[in-house]
Scaffold this motif. Sequence first.
Motif, PDB file in Angstrom:
ATOM      1  N   ALA A  35      -1.262  10.832   6.684  1.00 58.02           N
ATOM      2  CA  ALA A  35      -1.368  10.093   5.457  1.00 58.02           C
ATOM      3  C   ALA A  35      -2.785   9.815   5.018  1.00 58.02           C
ATOM      4  O   ALA A  35      -3.766   9.619   6.012  1.00 58.02           O
ATOM      5  CB  ALA A  35      -0.467   8.789   5.221  1.00 58.02           C
ATOM      6  N   ARG A  36      -3.270   9.907   3.723  1.00 57.22           N
ATOM      7  CA  ARG A  36      -4.349   9.595   3.456  1.00 57.22           C
ATOM      8  C   ARG A  36      -4.275   8.926   1.983  1.00 57.22           C
ATOM      9  O   ARG A  36      -3.172   9.079   1.530  1.00 57.22           O
ATOM     10  CB  ARG A  36      -5.392  10.731   2.934  1.00 57.22           C
ATOM     11  N   GLU A  37      -5.060   8.007   1.524  1.00 56.46           N
ATOM     12  CA  GLU A  37      -5.074   7.281   0.349  1.00 56.46           C
ATOM     13  C   GLU A  37      -4.925   8.262  -0.931  1.00 56.46           C
ATOM     14  O   GLU A  37      -5.981   9.133  -0.941  1.00 56.46           O
ATOM     15  CB  GLU A  37      -5.841   6.100   0.091  1.00 56.46           C
ATOM     16  N   SER A  38      -4.057   7.919  -1.945  1.00 61.03           N
ATOM     17  CA  SER A  38      -4.265   8.776  -3.448  1.00 61.03           C
ATOM     18  C   SER A  38      -5.492   8.681  -3.858  1.00 61.03           C
ATOM     19  O   SER A  38      -6.088   7.352  -3.714  1.00 61.03           O
ATOM     20  CB  SER A  38      -3.101   8.360  -4.214  1.00 61.03           C
ATOM     21  N   ASP A  39      -6.024   9.559  -4.596  1.00 58.73           N
ATOM     22  CA  ASP A  39      -7.243   9.268  -5.113  1.00 58.73           C
ATOM     23  C   ASP A  39      -7.260   9.799  -6.683  1.00 58.73           C
ATOM     24  O   ASP A  39      -8.292  10.319  -7.387  1.00 58.73           O
ATOM     25  CB  ASP A  39      -8.388  10.333  -4.742  1.00 58.73           C
ATOM     26  N   SER A  56      16.278  -1.879  18.537  1.00 57.97           N
ATOM     27  CA  SER A  56      15.578  -2.727  17.456  1.00 57.97           C
ATOM     28  C   SER A  56      14.909  -2.084  16.478  1.00 57.97           C
ATOM     29  O   SER A  56      14.046  -1.265  16.492  1.00 57.97           O
ATOM     30  CB  SER A  56      14.606  -3.456  18.196  1.00 57.97           C
ATOM     31  N   THR A  57      15.331  -2.059  15.095  1.00 58.84           N
ATOM     32  CA  THR A  57      14.891  -1.354  14.057  1.00 58.84           C
ATOM     33  C   THR A  57      13.601  -1.849  13.683  1.00 58.84           C
ATOM     34  O   THR A  57      12.584  -1.102  13.334  1.00 58.84           O
ATOM     35  CB  THR A  57      15.661  -1.560  12.811  1.00 58.84           C
ATOM     36  N   GLU A  58      12.917  -3.234  14.161  1.00 59.64           N
ATOM     37  CA  GLU A  58      11.599  -3.783  14.059  1.00 59.64           C
ATOM     38  C   GLU A  58      10.751  -3.080  14.860  1.00 59.64           C
ATOM     39  O   GLU A  58       9.626  -2.552  14.541  1.00 59.64           O
ATOM     40  CB  GLU A  58      11.875  -5.186  14.163  1.00 59.64           C
ATOM     41  N   GLU A  59      11.183  -2.842  16.189  1.00 59.09           N
ATOM     42  CA  GLU A  59      10.231  -2.181  17.152  1.00 59.09           C
ATOM     43  C   GLU A  59      10.156  -0.544  16.529  1.00 59.09           C
ATOM     44  O   GLU A  59       9.032  -0.093  16.598  1.00 59.09           O
ATOM     45  CB  GLU A  59      10.856  -1.916  18.478  1.00 59.09           C
ATOM     46  N   SER A  60      11.331   0.049  16.075  1.00 61.32           N
ATOM     47  CA  SER A  60      11.073   1.395  15.694  1.00 61.32           C
ATOM     48  C   SER A  60      10.303   1.520  14.303  1.00 61.32           C
ATOM     49  O   SER A  60       9.595   2.538  14.159  1.00 61.32           O
ATOM     50  CB  SER A  60      12.574   1.981  15.382  1.00 61.32           C
ATOM     51  N   LYS A  61      10.296   0.182  13.653  1.00 55.86           N
ATOM     52  CA  LYS A  61       9.411   0.421  12.345  1.00 55.86           C
ATOM     53  C   LYS A  61       7.979   0.524  12.937  1.00 55.86           C
ATOM     54  O   LYS A  61       7.192   1.404  12.053  1.00 55.86           O
ATOM     55  CB  LYS A  61       9.703  -0.834  11.488  1.00 55.86           C
ATOM     56  N   GLU A  62       7.465   0.051  13.634  1.00 53.83           N
ATOM     57  CA  GLU A  62       6.035   0.171  14.262  1.00 53.83           C
ATOM     58  C   GLU A  62       5.915   1.667  14.784  1.00 53.83           C
ATOM     59  O   GLU A  62       4.747   2.097  14.516  1.00 53.83           O
ATOM     60  CB  GLU A  62       5.739  -0.953  15.211  1.00 53.83           C
ATOM     61  N   THR A  63       6.814   2.117  15.447  1.00 55.51           N
ATOM     62  CA  THR A  63       6.900   3.490  15.972  1.00 55.51           C
ATOM     63  C   THR A  63       6.655   4.470  14.759  1.00 55.51           C
ATOM     64  O   THR A  63       5.841   5.494  14.854  1.00 55.51           O
ATOM     65  CB  THR A  63       8.168   3.881  16.610  1.00 55.51           C
ATOM     66  N   ILE A  64       7.339   4.181  13.546  1.00 52.00           N
ATOM     67  CA  ILE A  64       7.457   4.977  12.484  1.00 52.00           C
ATOM     68  C   ILE A  64       6.192   4.923  11.984  1.00 52.00           C
ATOM     69  O   ILE A  64       5.332   5.964  11.387  1.00 52.00           O
ATOM     70  CB  ILE A  64       8.455   4.577  11.466  1.00 52.00           C
ATOM     71  N   LYS A  65       5.303   3.723  11.649  1.00 51.24           N
ATOM     72  CA  LYS A  65       4.168   3.611  11.085  1.00 51.24           C
ATOM     73  C   LYS A  65       3.105   4.499  11.800  1.00 51.24           C
ATOM     74  O   LYS A  65       2.340   5.081  11.296  1.00 51.24           O
ATOM     75  CB  LYS A  65       3.770   2.040  11.308  1.00 51.24           C
ATOM     76  N   ILE A  68       0.714  -1.251  -0.043  1.00 51.50           N
ATOM     77  CA  ILE A  68      -0.076   0.012   0.092  1.00 51.50           C
ATOM     78  C   ILE A  68       0.926   1.177   0.028  1.00 51.50           C
ATOM     79  O   ILE A  68       0.355   2.546   0.017  1.00 51.50           O
ATOM     80  CB  ILE A  68      -0.968  -0.088   1.227  1.00 51.50           C
ATOM     81  N   GLY A  69       2.151   1.105   0.120  1.00 47.37           N
ATOM     82  CA  GLY A  69       2.849   2.361   0.244  1.00 47.37           C
ATOM     83  C   GLY A  69       2.879   3.216  -1.002  1.00 47.37           C
ATOM     84  O   GLY A  69       2.874   4.539  -0.757  1.00 47.37           O
ATOM     85  N   PRO A  70       2.689   2.908  -2.292  1.00 51.22           N
ATOM     86  CA  PRO A  70       2.369   3.830  -3.377  1.00 51.22           C
ATOM     87  C   PRO A  70       0.856   4.443  -3.408  1.00 51.22           C
ATOM     88  O   PRO A  70       0.954   5.575  -3.765  1.00 51.22           O
ATOM     89  CB  PRO A  70       2.655   2.854  -4.663  1.00 51.22           C
ATOM     90  N   GLU A  71       0.326   4.017  -2.626  1.00 55.10           N
ATOM     91  CA  GLU A  71      -1.160   4.373  -2.480  1.00 55.10           C
ATOM     92  C   GLU A  71      -1.332   5.426  -1.364  1.00 55.10           C
ATOM     93  O   GLU A  71      -2.343   6.211  -1.230  1.00 55.10           O
ATOM     94  CB  GLU A  71      -2.356   3.245  -2.294  1.00 55.10           C
ATOM     95  N   LEU A  72      -0.388   5.565  -0.414  1.00 57.60           N
ATOM     96  CA  LEU A  72      -0.260   6.418   0.565  1.00 57.60           C
ATOM     97  C   LEU A  72      -0.056   7.798  -0.036  1.00 57.60           C
ATOM     98  O   LEU A  72       0.922   8.162  -0.735  1.00 57.60           O
ATOM     99  CB  LEU A  72       0.602   6.153   1.657  1.00 57.60           C
ATOM    100  N   PHE A  73      -0.753   9.020   0.508  1.00 58.06           N
ATOM    101  CA  PHE A  73      -0.384  10.354   0.219  1.00 58.06           C
ATOM    102  C   PHE A  73       0.048  10.970   1.168  1.00 58.06           C
ATOM    103  O   PHE A  73      -0.811  11.556   2.165  1.00 58.06           O
ATOM    104  CB  PHE A  73      -1.685  10.779  -0.505  1.00 58.06           C
ATOM    105  N   LEU A  74       1.243  11.583   1.342  1.00 56.86           N
ATOM    106  CA  LEU A  74       1.661  12.466   2.213  1.00 56.86           C
ATOM    107  C   LEU A  74       2.303  13.699   1.690  1.00 56.86           C
ATOM    108  O   LEU A  74       3.094  13.724   0.687  1.00 56.86           O
ATOM    109  CB  LEU A  74       2.875  11.576   2.959  1.00 56.86           C
TER     110      LEU A  74
END
Length: 261
Positions: A142-146, A126-135, A94-100
């Motif tokens: 963000a919102r989805e591209s239209d 832990s980069t995995e823990e930080s990954k969830e924090t970043i999300k 879904i990365g390409p569909e996120l609009f920031l």
Amino acid sequence: MELQARSLPYGEVKCERGMGVRRRLHAHDLLVLGAVEGKGQALYLLGDDTRAELREGGLLLFAPGTPHRLLAIEGAILRYRVLHLDLDKLFPGIGPELFLRSHLYRHPMLYLRFNELCDALLRTGSTEESKETIKALLLPLARESDKSPRVRDSIEELHAVRRVLEGDLESPFDLQRLAQRFGYNRYTLIRRFKSLYGLTPRQYYLNYRVHRVRELLAEGVGIAEAALECGFYDQSHLYPYFHGVFGVPPARYRNALKTTQ
């Protein structure tokens, strides 16, 4: 200028300390988040005429592909933290569909969470823990591209031009040949390409080559080899372009990564 940097599975984190730095017009394929500490300010120009004054307490977001330049760092020596994030790796599918959108946020809690995140990433946490924090940090922004199917088709044609530029970094840039390949005249190609990416094809080609050098340095490739692989004659040819985008010489960037990996 002091620099700490750490390569991540989904991007990169950096912490710089300095003043009086300027950066040439450039763009990143990745999402960029930046914040400063100190009583000065970093003055940016987004696109052609949008100014953003980044001060302590603010968080500046550059959407992927947003052309920008750092005009000046004014006042006291600043500590500057920045995250470069690959949305495809953070949000598979879904990365390409996120609009920031590129924006300057002035929310104290957002600023605090961002700085805590960068501190954790610069340590060997832990980069995995930080990954969830970043999300959790990004999703509310963000919102989805239209974009309509017709607009997506038009954009895909210019994406094909971009892929050609990215596919051959050793050949000299030839705008006329590129335009003819896609059925444009050179001026139409420049206008349409810049309307989508904010950079002319030539600017994009140079910008991409410099970013590819950075990726190779992060992988441990030597500076001279990386420069040649990306179409620069030698290290001296690479130096002003690399410094103009990243604010430090290639050797200092490479050494900073070595101390944090």
